[in-house]
Design an enzyme around this catalytic site. Structure first.
Site, short mmCIF file in Angstrom:
data_model
loop_
_atom_site.label_atom_id
_atom_site.label_comp_id
_atom_site.label_asym_id
_atom_site.label_seq_id
_atom_site.Cartn_x
_atom_site.Cartn_y
_atom_site.Cartn_z
N ASP A 151 3.27 -11.84 6.06
CA ASP A 151 4.64 -11.59 5.61
C ASP A 151 4.70 -10.32 4.77
O ASP A 151 3.69 -9.80 4.30
CB ASP A 151 5.19 -12.78 4.82
CG ASP A 151 4.40 -13.04 3.54
OD1 ASP A 151 3.15 -13.04 3.60
OD2 ASP A 151 5.02 -13.26 2.48
N ASP B 25 1.69 -3.74 2.75
CA ASP B 25 1.33 -4.93 1.99
C ASP B 25 1.88 -6.14 2.74
O ASP B 25 3.04 -6.47 2.61
CB ASP B 25 1.91 -4.85 0.58
CG ASP B 25 1.65 -6.10 -0.25
OD1 ASP B 25 0.75 -6.89 0.11
OD2 ASP B 25 2.38 -6.29 -1.25
N HIS C 257 -2.35 -11.48 4.66
CA HIS C 257 -1.11 -12.25 4.84
C HIS C 257 -0.16 -11.47 5.74
O HIS C 257 -0.08 -10.25 5.69
CB HIS C 257 -0.45 -12.61 3.50
CG HIS C 257 0.04 -11.46 2.68
ND1 HIS C 257 1.26 -10.86 2.88
CD2 HIS C 257 -0.53 -10.80 1.64
CE1 HIS C 257 1.43 -9.89 1.99
NE2 HIS C 257 0.36 -9.82 1.23
N ASP D 172 -6.21 -7.47 0.83
CA ASP D 172 -4.88 -7.38 0.24
C ASP D 172 -4.90 -6.69 -1.11
O ASP D 172 -4.05 -6.96 -1.96
CB ASP D 172 -4.27 -8.79 0.12
CG ASP D 172 -2.81 -8.76 -0.28
OD1 ASP D 172 -2.13 -7.74 0.00
OD2 ASP D 172 -2.33 -9.75 -0.87
N HIS E 175 6.29 -3.26 -2.97
CA HIS E 175 7.44 -4.13 -3.21
C HIS E 175 8.72 -3.34 -3.47
O HIS E 175 9.69 -3.88 -4.01
CB HIS E 175 7.19 -5.11 -4.37
CG HIS E 175 6.09 -6.09 -4.10
ND1 HIS E 175 5.73 -7.06 -5.00
CD2 HIS E 175 5.27 -6.25 -3.04
CE1 HIS E 175 4.74 -7.78 -4.51
NE2 HIS E 175 4.44 -7.29 -3.31
N GLU F 248 2.90 -15.29 1.58
CA GLU F 248 2.15 -14.96 0.37
C GLU F 248 3.06 -14.40 -0.71
O GLU F 248 2.87 -14.66 -1.90
CB GLU F 248 1.04 -13.96 0.72
CG GLU F 248 0.07 -13.65 -0.42
CD GLU F 248 0.50 -12.48 -1.29
OE1 GLU F 248 -0.12 -12.27 -2.34
OE2 GLU F 248 1.48 -11.77 -0.92
N GLU F 249 4.05 -13.62 -0.30
CA GLU F 249 4.82 -12.84 -1.25
C GLU F 249 5.76 -13.66 -2.13
O GLU F 249 6.05 -13.27 -3.26
CB GLU F 249 5.63 -11.76 -0.52
CG GLU F 249 4.78 -10.71 0.19
CD GLU F 249 4.04 -9.81 -0.76
OE1 GLU F 249 4.12 -10.01 -1.98
OE2 GLU F 249 3.35 -8.89 -0.29
#
Length: 483
Positions: A77, A114, A75, A168, A457, A144-145
């Site tokens: 983003d 990520d 992904h 991922d 994150h 995705e996030e």
């Protein structure tokens, strides 16, 4: 970024380019344009679907034309989080990376590995002319996030490959073959603010320095949740005095454990010293409670400017609801081979107050869809009892393990051959786009793996550099030997 220290160089060169491109979730336009230009400059077929997902095809190398088509997927983003004192605009600024020993990290922000490192691996393969492989489809999904918009919006037929390797995952040496499903529950309290009673004193309490982390991967690590810690104090004080809530702000992302937060409230002026004493004792107790996981938490209390407060009944119910919400692990897997895996969990992710609203976001996960619904309903019931308006998101499905996966067998054999040890074949208590792909492509053979990441994150996000080479070697060996 010092490229001389980073191997494989071709992957880190692509990662450096990606990190010059702003790509917050739901704002991936610049990254989409970059991928289209990349495909054009390499004379590769490229298409973009209605959602924004990008697919770039690369023909097989000579002698590999009859191999199955393999999809590589990441992904584009990234989660955008930064330290509170860092001046950074994710809509325009480039991520500033640096090497710290064996780790690559960023200066006060999320690193974007990520899943930027997955995208970089795909681009490095597309950019190379010395790699042996069958037909390839490199897929880059959006958003995705926050809500898996790209995977949800992808229509059947966009991908045509027989096998899919998702890049991922965050622990090298682990091959994932299943994932949890998830739902997000939103609660909104509406009110008209009013003046605090005469003679009330305003206090601001803050909590900073928590570890936080991913609400799936890290939910079982007993880390402190800033919202739940602050709510515990409010609940106890509310039982002792006439507390009026004015502001509560903590957490940003639905899939992150909140690391900091602040609350403004008012109490009778005669009670302020008692509240201060209670806060000091509470801080000592909580620091002891989390002395293993959260060693740098800091508690603050200061006076605050007088302001309008929420009505007493609303304030009271919000605090009750926040105290009552499930947070953490709800159940472990019952299957004997997966007893180590979290089955069901919930994370109280954010609380944000404004002039006439207070919004709470929580996320629930489970590998068992019926228990996912039950946990979401449990959270919903608590918030409904408190008088909130509730919205439960559509969610995403779990990805069930395929015991007859040829791709898994090839990936395991390749790993053993390359590194002389067995990889771990696992499920993950987090959402992967593979769950959604399995709905539209029920016969797609899939695995997920990737280099080691930590602090995902959060501004502590870092990438273990040597594991990128290992993943690269592993992936190329699979592409060479898949039949």
């Amino acid at each position: 970024m010092n490229k001389t220290e980073l191997k494989p160089a071709r992957v880190f060169e692509q990662f450096a380019k990606i990190n010059q491109i702003p790509r917050p979730s739901k704002h991936e336009d610049k990254m989409i344009a970059y991928l289209k230009d990349f495909a054009k400059s390499h004379t590769l077929d490229c298409k973009v679907d209605e959602t924004g997902n990008v697919l770039i095809r690369k023909p097989a190398t000579k002698g590999y034309e009859n191999r199955p088509t393999v999809i590589l997927q990441s992904h584009m983003d990234m989660v955008c989080d930064k330290l509170v004192d860092v001046d950074f605009d994710f809509s325009k600024d480039a991520i500033q990376t640096y090497v710290d020993g064996e780790w690559l990290t960023a200066k006060g922000t999320t690193l974007g590995a990520d899943d930027g490192i997955g995208c970089a691996i795909e681009l490095a393969i597309l950019d190379s002319d010395d790699i042996e492989h069958g037909p390839l489809e490199c897929v880059f999904t959006v958003d995705e996030e926050t809500s898996l918009t790209g995977a949800k919006g992808m229509k059947a037929g966009f991908m045509t490959g027989d096998m899919l390797i998702n890049l991922d995952s965050e622990d090298e040496g682990q091959i994932f073959v299943s994932c949890a499903g998830g739902k997000t529950t939103h609660a909104k309290f509406t009110f008209t603010r009013e003046d605090a009673p005469e003679g009330y004193f305003f206090i601001k309490i803050s909590l900073k320095g928590l570890v936080g982390g991913h609400s799936g991967d890290d939910i079982n690590k007993k880390r402190a949740n800033a919202i739940k810690v602050l709510s515990r104090f409010l609940y106890k004080e509310q039982e002792k005095t006439d507390l009026r809530l004015a502001q509560f702000n903590s957490g940003k992302m639905h899939n992150a454990i909140p690391r900091d937060g602040s609350v403004v409230f008012a109490v009778p002026a005669a009670e302020k010293e008692n509240v201060s004493a209670d806060w000091n004792k509470f801080a000592t107790d909580v620091e002891e409670e989390f002395h293993v996981t959260d060693t740098t938490m800091h508690f603050y209390m200061e006076s605050a400017d007088a302001q309008k407060v929420m009505p007493k009944a609303v304030s009271h119910k919000i605090i009750l609801a926040l105290q009552g919400l499930d947070n953490g692990v709800f159940a472990m897997c019952q299957d004997k081979d997966l007893e180590w895996l979290v089955e069901t969990s919930s994370n109280v992710a954010s609380v944000q107050s404004s002039d006439n609203e207070l919004n709470i976001v929580t996320s629930q996960r489970s590998n068992v869809m019926s228990n996912l619904e039950n946990e979401a309903n449990t959270i919903k019931a608590v918030l409904e009892l408190a008088g909130a308006d509730i919205t439960v998101g559509e969610g995403y499905p779990a990805w069930k393990m395929n015991p007859d996966s040829k791709l898994t067998k090839t990936a395991v054999e390749s790993y053993k051959k390359l590194f002389g040890k067995e990889p771990q074949v696992k499920g993950i208590h987090a959402g992967l786009e593979c769950g959604l792909f399995s709905e539209r492509y029920p016969n797609l053979d899939m695995v997920s793996f990737g280099p080691t990441l930590r602090g995902v994150h959060s501004p502590d996000e870092r990438l273990l550099i040597p594991t990128v080479q290992m993943v690269w070697d592993h992936l190329l060996d699979i592409l060479k030997n898949i039949k």
